[in-house]
Write a protein that holds these residues in place. Sequence first.
Motif, PDB file in Angstrom:
ATOM      1  N   LYS A 136       8.126   0.303  13.020  1.00 27.12           N
ATOM      2  CA  LYS A 136       8.653  -1.045  12.814  1.00 27.12           C
ATOM      3  C   LYS A 136       8.617  -1.479  11.354  1.00 27.12           C
ATOM      4  CE  LYS A 136       4.219  -3.246  13.950  1.00 27.12           C
ATOM      5  NZ  LYS A 136       3.509  -4.075  14.958  1.00 27.12           N
ATOM      6  N   TRP A 137       7.824  -0.777  10.537  1.00 27.38           N
ATOM      7  CA  TRP A 137       7.710  -1.148   9.125  1.00 27.38           C
ATOM      8  C   TRP A 137       8.666  -0.366   8.233  1.00 27.38           C
ATOM      9  CZ3 TRP A 137       5.342  -5.478   8.948  1.00 27.38           C
ATOM     10  CH2 TRP A 137       4.294  -5.755   9.810  1.00 27.38           C
ATOM     11  N   GLU A 138       9.451   0.524   8.818  1.00 25.00           N
ATOM     12  CA  GLU A 138      10.306   1.382   7.999  1.00 25.00           C
ATOM     13  C   GLU A 138      11.281   0.613   7.110  1.00 25.00           C
ATOM     14  OE1 GLU A 138      13.438   5.121   8.403  1.00 25.00           O
ATOM     15  OE2 GLU A 138      12.040   4.673  10.038  1.00 25.00           O
ATOM     16  N   PRO A 139      12.002  -0.405   7.595  1.00 19.17           N
ATOM     17  CA  PRO A 139      12.930  -1.113   6.699  1.00 19.17           C
ATOM     18  C   PRO A 139      12.237  -1.751   5.503  1.00 19.17           C
ATOM     19  CG  PRO A 139      13.417  -1.624   8.987  1.00 19.17           C
ATOM     20  CD  PRO A 139      12.102  -0.903   8.986  1.00 19.17           C
ATOM     21  N   GLU A 140      11.111  -2.444   5.759  1.00 22.60           N
ATOM     22  CA  GLU A 140      10.373  -3.067   4.664  1.00 22.60           C
ATOM     23  C   GLU A 140       9.830  -2.023   3.698  1.00 22.60           C
ATOM     24  OE1 GLU A 140       9.690  -5.987   8.124  1.00 22.60           O
ATOM     25  OE2 GLU A 140      10.143  -3.873   7.844  1.00 22.60           O
ATOM     26  N   ALA A 141       9.289  -0.939   4.251  1.00 20.13           N
ATOM     27  CA  ALA A 141       8.703   0.107   3.408  1.00 20.13           C
ATOM     28  C   ALA A 141       9.764   0.766   2.539  1.00 20.13           C
ATOM     29  CB  ALA A 141       8.002   1.145   4.276  1.00 20.13           C
ATOM     30  N   ARG A 142      10.937   1.011   3.106  1.00 24.02           N
ATOM     31  CA  ARG A 142      12.019   1.607   2.323  1.00 24.02           C
ATOM     32  C   ARG A 142      12.443   0.682   1.183  1.00 24.02           C
ATOM     33  NH1 ARG A 142      14.706   6.083   4.070  1.00 24.02           N
ATOM     34  NH2 ARG A 142      14.385   6.788   6.221  1.00 24.02           N
TER      35      ARG A 142
END
Length: 245
Positions: A136-142
Amino acid sequence: MFRVVLKSGPGCVVTAVSGTGSGDYTLTTTQADNAATIAGVGMRMGVPDRAVSVALATAMQESGLVNLAGGDRDSAGLFQQRPSEGWGTHGQVTDPVHASMAFYEHLLRQPGWMTISFTRAAQLVQHSAKPDAYAKWEPEARALASALTGERAAALSCHDLAATTAAVTLRSTALTELGTTSISGTHGRARGWALSGWLVAHAARLRIEQVSFGGDTWTASSGKWSPASVATDVLSLREVADSRS
């Protein structure tokens, strides 16, 4: 956590990969500071940008990008690493630089980590009881990684920074996290923007008041990036003058 609108007070904003507006992500200055350390250590170790994204997504899930003194059982730090499982002493796992290096070292040893999903790559390192939670954190992390690795220009800004007495110096922090003190000067596009993002994310702690690179200038007073008069590949910065006698 990373989408809350900061109405007032210190904070940082990362423009989403797809553009600006409602998709932007917000962080506290503490979160941005820790994210910069994770990315800076990655830069020092020469890890792929994807590794930085996985590390940031992991820290978002495990600690909310806050260096926690404790957690489940003996877990502690940004990645909630456990001394009892060989990650180091409590002092080491709560040292963001040591914790970040340990995470990357473990990740890079995992076969095929570059070709599998974020959540699977993180789980190979973390062995979490919630193995799917990292996704779930992939967009923010990217988005955050793209700003801190220099993939995207002027993608992170911090605002309303409170003037403090720096407990550490820019030189010592750069040497510890980046392995170099060569910050100002001529850089290629990616490294120049990576260093610029690192400086802005650390601005509150290191008392940075201006950063310029690649035709844009960030100032602490404005809290944003603006076009500079000349676009150059020279990174320049200005620290807050020490007013103490």
